[in-house]
Write an enzyme that holds these catalytic residues in place. Structure first.
Site, PDB file in Angstrom:
ATOM      1  N   ASN A 212       2.273  68.615 -19.307  1.00 46.75           N
ATOM      2  CA  ASN A 212       2.307  69.951 -19.918  1.00 46.75           C
ATOM      3  C   ASN A 212       3.748  70.317 -20.249  1.00 46.75           C
ATOM      4  OD1 ASN A 212       3.517  71.476 -17.592  1.00 46.75           O
ATOM      5  ND2 ASN A 212       1.685  70.667 -16.592  1.00 46.75           N
ATOM      6  N   ASP A 281      -4.633  70.695 -13.489  1.00 49.75           N
ATOM      7  CA  ASP A 281      -5.856  71.042 -12.752  1.00 49.75           C
ATOM      8  C   ASP A 281      -6.783  69.832 -12.615  1.00 49.75           C
ATOM      9  OD1 ASP A 281      -5.351  73.790 -12.262  1.00 49.75           O
ATOM     10  OD2 ASP A 281      -5.582  74.146 -14.407  1.00 49.75           O
ATOM     11  N   PRO A 309      -6.304  68.624  -6.248  1.00 50.65           N
ATOM     12  CA  PRO A 309      -6.235  69.637  -5.198  1.00 50.65           C
ATOM     13  C   PRO A 309      -5.357  70.800  -5.643  1.00 50.65           C
ATOM     14  CG  PRO A 309      -4.914  67.696  -4.617  1.00 50.65           C
ATOM     15  CD  PRO A 309      -5.651  67.366  -5.889  1.00 50.65           C
ATOM     16  N   ILE A 311      -2.607  72.850  -4.631  1.00 50.93           N
ATOM     17  CA  ILE A 311      -1.602  72.706  -3.568  1.00 50.93           C
ATOM     18  C   ILE A 311      -1.322  74.053  -2.917  1.00 50.93           C
ATOM     19  CG2 ILE A 311       0.732  71.896  -3.027  1.00 50.93           C
ATOM     20  CD1 ILE A 311       0.553  70.244  -5.701  1.00 50.93           C
ATOM     21  N   PHE A 327       3.104  81.322  -8.618  1.00 47.89           N
ATOM     22  CA  PHE A 327       3.463  81.722  -9.974  1.00 47.89           C
ATOM     23  C   PHE A 327       2.193  81.672 -10.821  1.00 47.89           C
ATOM     24  CE2 PHE A 327       7.979  82.221 -11.074  1.00 47.89           C
ATOM     25  CZ  PHE A 327       8.504  82.107  -9.798  1.00 47.89           C
ATOM     26  N   LYS A 341      -5.720  86.510  -9.006  1.00 47.02           N
ATOM     27  CA  LYS A 341      -5.227  85.176  -8.617  1.00 47.02           C
ATOM     28  C   LYS A 341      -4.538  85.232  -7.264  1.00 47.02           C
ATOM     29  CE  LYS A 341      -4.350  82.276 -11.760  1.00 47.02           C
ATOM     30  NZ  LYS A 341      -3.808  81.604 -12.925  1.00 47.02           N
TER      31      LYS A 341
HETATM   32  O1  C5P Z   1      -4.486  78.626 -10.949  1.00 47.10           O
HETATM   33  P1  C5P Z   1      -3.141  78.500 -11.590  1.00 47.10           P
HETATM   34  O2  C5P Z   1      -2.824  77.100 -12.023  1.00 47.10           O
HETATM   35  O3  C5P Z   1      -2.863  79.496 -12.670  1.00 47.10           O
HETATM   36  O4  C5P Z   1      -2.137  78.888 -10.399  1.00 47.10           O
HETATM   37  C1  C5P Z   1      -0.772  78.802 -10.550  1.00 47.10           C
HETATM   38  C2  C5P Z   1      -0.111  78.723  -9.204  1.00 47.10           C
HETATM   39  O5  C5P Z   1      -0.766  77.787  -8.355  1.00 47.10           O
HETATM   40  C3  C5P Z   1       1.293  78.193  -9.310  1.00 47.10           C
HETATM   41  O6  C5P Z   1       2.032  78.746  -8.253  1.00 47.10           O
HETATM   42  C4  C5P Z   1       1.114  76.685  -9.165  1.00 47.10           C
HETATM   43  O7  C5P Z   1       2.282  76.057  -8.727  1.00 47.10           O
HETATM   44  C5  C5P Z   1       0.004  76.628  -8.133  1.00 47.10           C
HETATM   45  N1  C5P Z   1      -0.889  75.460  -8.271  1.00 47.10           N
HETATM   46  C6  C5P Z   1      -0.880  74.470  -7.305  1.00 47.10           C
HETATM   47  N2  C5P Z   1      -1.746  73.398  -7.387  1.00 47.10           N
HETATM   48  C7  C5P Z   1      -2.609  73.309  -8.424  1.00 47.10           C
HETATM   49  C8  C5P Z   1      -2.618  74.312  -9.414  1.00 47.10           C
HETATM   50  C9  C5P Z   1      -1.745  75.373  -9.309  1.00 47.10           C
HETATM   51  O8  C5P Z   1      -0.066  74.538  -6.351  1.00 47.10           O
HETATM   52  N3  C5P Z   1      -3.422  72.267  -8.498  1.00 47.10           N
END
Ligand code: C5P
Length: 404
Positions: A212, A281, A309, A311, A327, A341
């Protein structure tokens, strides 16, 4: 580098003799560009390597080289120059000057300035590797540390004398970073901060993958600001073209699963977790071990995905989680989506922006979501914003008042 990071700071820059004097021209430029007022004083030996004219032009102030200088009203430059400084930085500092400092000698302007000071002293050594490793120099350095002097470097590497080893001056950019850091309030002293940054890369086959547009700039700026605020920082970075901030420990990963594993391996040792990375994702269910050829697929290939997963949510749901900061880049309806969120991820603080327009930019405009509501911050450069965010994080930490 953000401009004005040293606004209003008065630095007395003392130069002693050594080939590293050429690096001080750049250090002076970096400090003045960041708003510092830099007053240069040079030993006689330093003037053999670079002229006072050069240093005057770069600092914008007349240079002092002697304790007998009629330009100062009371003819006491050592008192006036010391009093006017917020910090003295000796760069480069020769082996001889370290010895002088360690013994409190005062037989030229620079050594008198150091002895007569009330402000902190930072020293940037530069010398041949044998001079540095000599027990006499090491004794002097240990004494200076015990006296509260801050020693920056030296680096290891190739030296002007043709030898290789420890002793060369740290690069001017590193010295600049250390000086900015020195002036920052230590809001995160004693804290350990784990940060993820950048994109992830999910392979399709050995040459192709899905990634991305995250540049990593915001996460790296936060790592830098956290380190400047006195924290021990570990940065787990996806593939980005950014250099590691000074003082930060970095681990590079590619995939979301690797980032997850690196975070889970480390997280028990950290008080704060800031998830800035744009984590994929989904990943390709079965990445091919060899390059997929056009002829193999007959038509266009079909990819199937499995979920990665989350994280942040995993860390935030641990029985004893660190203080978690998330974030969120939303493409619309930030206020409603941000709070939702935050609740879903179970984090006390979520920082939202109207991305993905901010990806790769040097500035950002964010909104904070926490239990008490929504706070909008003004648009700012990512470095300046990172300092503000670190202060926002610091004051929300449990027992924040216990650590000054
Ligand atoms: O759900 P979304 O991707 O919008 O969430 C963003 C936040 O979740 C960010 O802080 C990102 O670093 C974290 N995140 C994560 N692991 C994922 C997806 C998002 O830690 N697989």
């Amino acid at each position: 580098m953000a401009t004005a990071e040293l606004e209003g700071k008065r630095v007395l820059l003392g130069m002693t003799g050594g080939i590293a004097c050429y690096k001080i021209a750049e250090l002076t430029r970096l400090m003045t560009k960041a708003g510092a007022s830099v007053q240069v004083a040079m030993t006689e030996a330093a003037t053999q390597f670079i002229t006072p004219v050069t240093m005057q032009a770069l600092s914008g102030h007349p240079v002092f080289t002697s304790q007998w200088d009629a330009r100062i009203d009371n003819n006491m430059p050592h008192i006036d120059l010391s009093r006017a400084a917020d910090a003295i930085v000796i760069a480069p500092a020769s082996a001889d000057f370290l010895a002088k400092l360690a013994h409190g000698r005062a037989d030229d302007l620079l050594s008198i300035l150091c002895l007569a000071r009330e402000c902190p002293l930072l020293v940037v050594p530069a010398m041949n590797r044998q001079m540095w490793s000599n027990p006499a120099t090491q004794r002097n350095v240990a004494q200076l540390r015990a006296d509260g002097v801050i020693i920056l470097g030296p680096d290891a590497g190739s030296q002007a004398c043709g030898e290789v080893g420890e002793g060369r001056m740290i690069e001017p950019e590193a010295a600049y970073e250390a000086i900015v850091s020195f002036f920052r309030p230590k809001l995160l002293a004693g804290r350990r901060v784990l940060i993820t940054a950048g994109p992830t890369f999910e392979p399709i086959d050995p040459v192709r993958g899905i990634t991305n547009r995250s540049s990593g700039k915001m996460g790296f700026a936060l790592a830098r600001a956290a380190s400047q605020a006195g924290a021990d920082v570990r940065l787990i970075a996806g593939p980005v073209a950014l250099s590691t901030p000074w003082g930060v420990e970095r681990e590079d990963v590619e995939t979301a699963q690797q980032m997850h594993d690196a975070v889970m391996h480390a997280v028990a040792d950290y008080d704060v977790f800031v998830a800035v990375a744009a984590v994929a994702d989904w990943r390709v269910a079965q990445a091919s071990e060899h390059k997929i050829k056009k002829t193999e697929t007959h038509s266009v290939p079909t990819l199937s995905f499995v979920e990665n997963p989350d994280i942040l949510a995993t860390v935030a749901h641990l029985p004893n989680p660190p203080f978690c900061v998330g974030f969120a880049a939303e493409s619309g309806n930030l206020e409603a989506n941000g709070e939702q969120k935050r609740m879903r991820k179970n984090v006390p603080l979520l920082i939202g922006n109207l991305g993905p327009a901010t990806f790769g930019r040097d500035d950002n405009e964010v909104v904070l979501f926490d239990a008490s509501g929504v706070t909008r911050l003004p648009r700012a450069g990512k470095d300046a914003l990172a300092s503000v965010l670190i202060a926002e994080i610091a004051r929300r930490l449990p027992d924040a008042s216990l650590i000054s």
